[in-house]
Design a protein around this motif. Structure first.
Motif, PDB file in Angstrom:
ATOM      1  N   SER A   1      80.474  23.081  42.055  1.00 15.62           N
ATOM      2  CA  SER A   1      80.002  23.907  43.162  1.00 15.62           C
ATOM      3  C   SER A   1      78.881  24.836  42.715  1.00 15.62           C
ATOM      4  O   SER A   1      78.732  25.135  41.525  1.00 15.62           O
ATOM      5  CB  SER A   1      81.147  24.746  43.727  1.00 15.62           C
TER       6      SER A   1
ATOM      7  N   VAL B   1      77.343  28.464  42.399  1.00 14.35           N
ATOM      8  CA  VAL B   1      77.869  29.822  42.284  1.00 14.35           C
ATOM      9  C   VAL B   1      76.697  30.792  42.310  1.00 14.35           C
ATOM     10  O   VAL B   1      75.693  30.591  41.621  1.00 14.35           O
ATOM     11  CB  VAL B   1      78.679  30.009  40.986  1.00 14.35           C
TER      12      VAL B   1
ATOM     13  N   PHE C   1      79.809  35.704  45.098  1.00 18.10           N
ATOM     14  CA  PHE C   1      80.589  36.818  44.561  1.00 18.10           C
ATOM     15  C   PHE C   1      79.785  38.113  44.642  1.00 18.10           C
ATOM     16  O   PHE C   1      78.638  38.150  44.197  1.00 18.10           O
ATOM     17  CB  PHE C   1      80.918  36.572  43.083  1.00 18.10           C
TER      18      PHE C   1
ATOM     19  N   TYR D   1      83.591  36.470  48.024  1.00 15.20           N
ATOM     20  CA  TYR D   1      84.490  37.457  47.433  1.00 15.20           C
ATOM     21  C   TYR D   1      83.803  38.821  47.474  1.00 15.20           C
ATOM     22  O   TYR D   1      82.648  38.946  47.071  1.00 15.20           O
ATOM     23  CB  TYR D   1      84.789  37.099  45.975  1.00 15.20           C
TER      24      TYR D   1
ATOM     25  N   ARG E   1      79.942  23.036  48.325  1.00 18.72           N
ATOM     26  CA  ARG E   1      80.533  24.376  48.386  1.00 18.72           C
ATOM     27  C   ARG E   1      79.644  25.369  47.658  1.00 18.72           C
ATOM     28  O   ARG E   1      79.120  25.077  46.586  1.00 18.72           O
ATOM     29  CB  ARG E   1      81.900  24.390  47.712  1.00 18.72           C
TER      30      ARG E   1
ATOM     31  N   ILE F   1      82.378  30.181  50.386  1.00 15.44           N
ATOM     32  CA  ILE F   1      83.551  30.952  49.962  1.00 15.44           C
ATOM     33  C   ILE F   1      83.012  32.244  49.357  1.00 15.44           C
ATOM     34  O   ILE F   1      82.189  32.211  48.436  1.00 15.44           O
ATOM     35  CB  ILE F   1      84.405  30.180  48.932  1.00 15.44           C
TER      36      ILE F   1
ATOM     37  N   TYR G   1      79.964  29.309  46.280  1.00 16.74           N
ATOM     38  CA  TYR G   1      80.814  30.471  46.033  1.00 16.74           C
ATOM     39  C   TYR G   1      79.899  31.683  45.854  1.00 16.74           C
ATOM     40  O   TYR G   1      79.046  31.688  44.969  1.00 16.74           O
ATOM     41  CB  TYR G   1      81.646  30.272  44.772  1.00 16.74           C
TER      42      TYR G   1
ATOM     43  N   ALA H   1      84.787  27.283  39.579  1.00 18.52           N
ATOM     44  CA  ALA H   1      83.871  26.791  40.617  1.00 18.52           C
ATOM     45  C   ALA H   1      82.748  25.966  39.998  1.00 18.52           C
ATOM     46  O   ALA H   1      82.363  24.917  40.534  1.00 18.52           O
ATOM     47  CB  ALA H   1      83.309  27.963  41.417  1.00 18.52           C
TER      48      ALA H   1
END
Length: 193
Positions: free
Chosen positions: A103, A105, A6, A170, A2, A168, A4, A98
């Motif tokens: 994961s 980031v 942002f 944001y 995964r 994922i 993430y 996360a």
């Protein structure tokens, strides 16, 4: 695996750090006068008539051209220390969660890496790169403004095998829509409650 991703300004922070950083470095009076000088371009940019990156570069040039990069980076470090309250605590918690699950980031931001990285020193930052010549800022960017489609392009450049990970993302603005659309899960304006 995964990943993430942002956005920074408005997603992980309560305000746009471009404006806040200029105020921090130049003071309110000089910042206001500079923004007044570019007010027409800023309005046209907000209306979508004038390119975001072009407007941002002109404002950045006005405030920072010929500043020694060491001075600029010192301001960036101080800004992160003295304005740490700009970070949304729920966003920071999401990053830590996360990381704890193992994961990857990454922060993908239109702001220059120089002042984003000190806020989150243990997170990889993909952002706008500033141009430096002879140890001074030229006022130009060494990369395209990391906004809109450029966020997706830069993320895929860093993590090219898209079918090998879940993304994922944001974000909180129109500059993040492409990133959110490219994600397996996209969250718009999170961390605000």
């Amino acid at each position: 695996m995964r990943i993430y991703a942002f956005d920074f300004d408005g997603t992980l922070t309560t305000r746009d750090t471009f404006v806040e950083f200029i105020r921090f470095v130049r003071g309110d009076k000089e910042a206001l006068l500079g923004f007044l000088r570019f007010s027409l371009l800023l309005i046209l940019m907000k209306l979508g008539v004038y390119p975001n990156g072009k407007c941002k570069r002109q404002v950045f040039t006005h405030f920072f051209k010929n500043m020694p990069v060491s001075t600029f980076d010192d301001y960036c470090q101080r800004f992160a220390r003295e304005r740490s309250a700009l970070l949304r605590q729920k966003g920071v918690e999401a990053i830590r969660q996360a990381q704890a699950e193992g994961s990857k980031v990454v922060v993908v931001s239109a702001s220059p890496v120089n002042w984003v990285q000190p806020f989150l020193p243990d997170v990889e930052v993909i952002g706008t790169q500033i141009e430096v010549m002879n140890d001074k800022l030229t006022g130009r960017f060494a990369s395209r403004n990391c906004y809109g489609e450029e966020k997706v392009r830069r993320l895929l450049e860093r993590f090219p095998e898209r079918n090998t990970y879940e993304l994922i993302a944001y974000g909180d603005s129109k500059g993040d829509h492409q990133l959110l659309d490219a994600a397996d899960e996209g969250y718009y304006k999170p961390f605000r409650r």
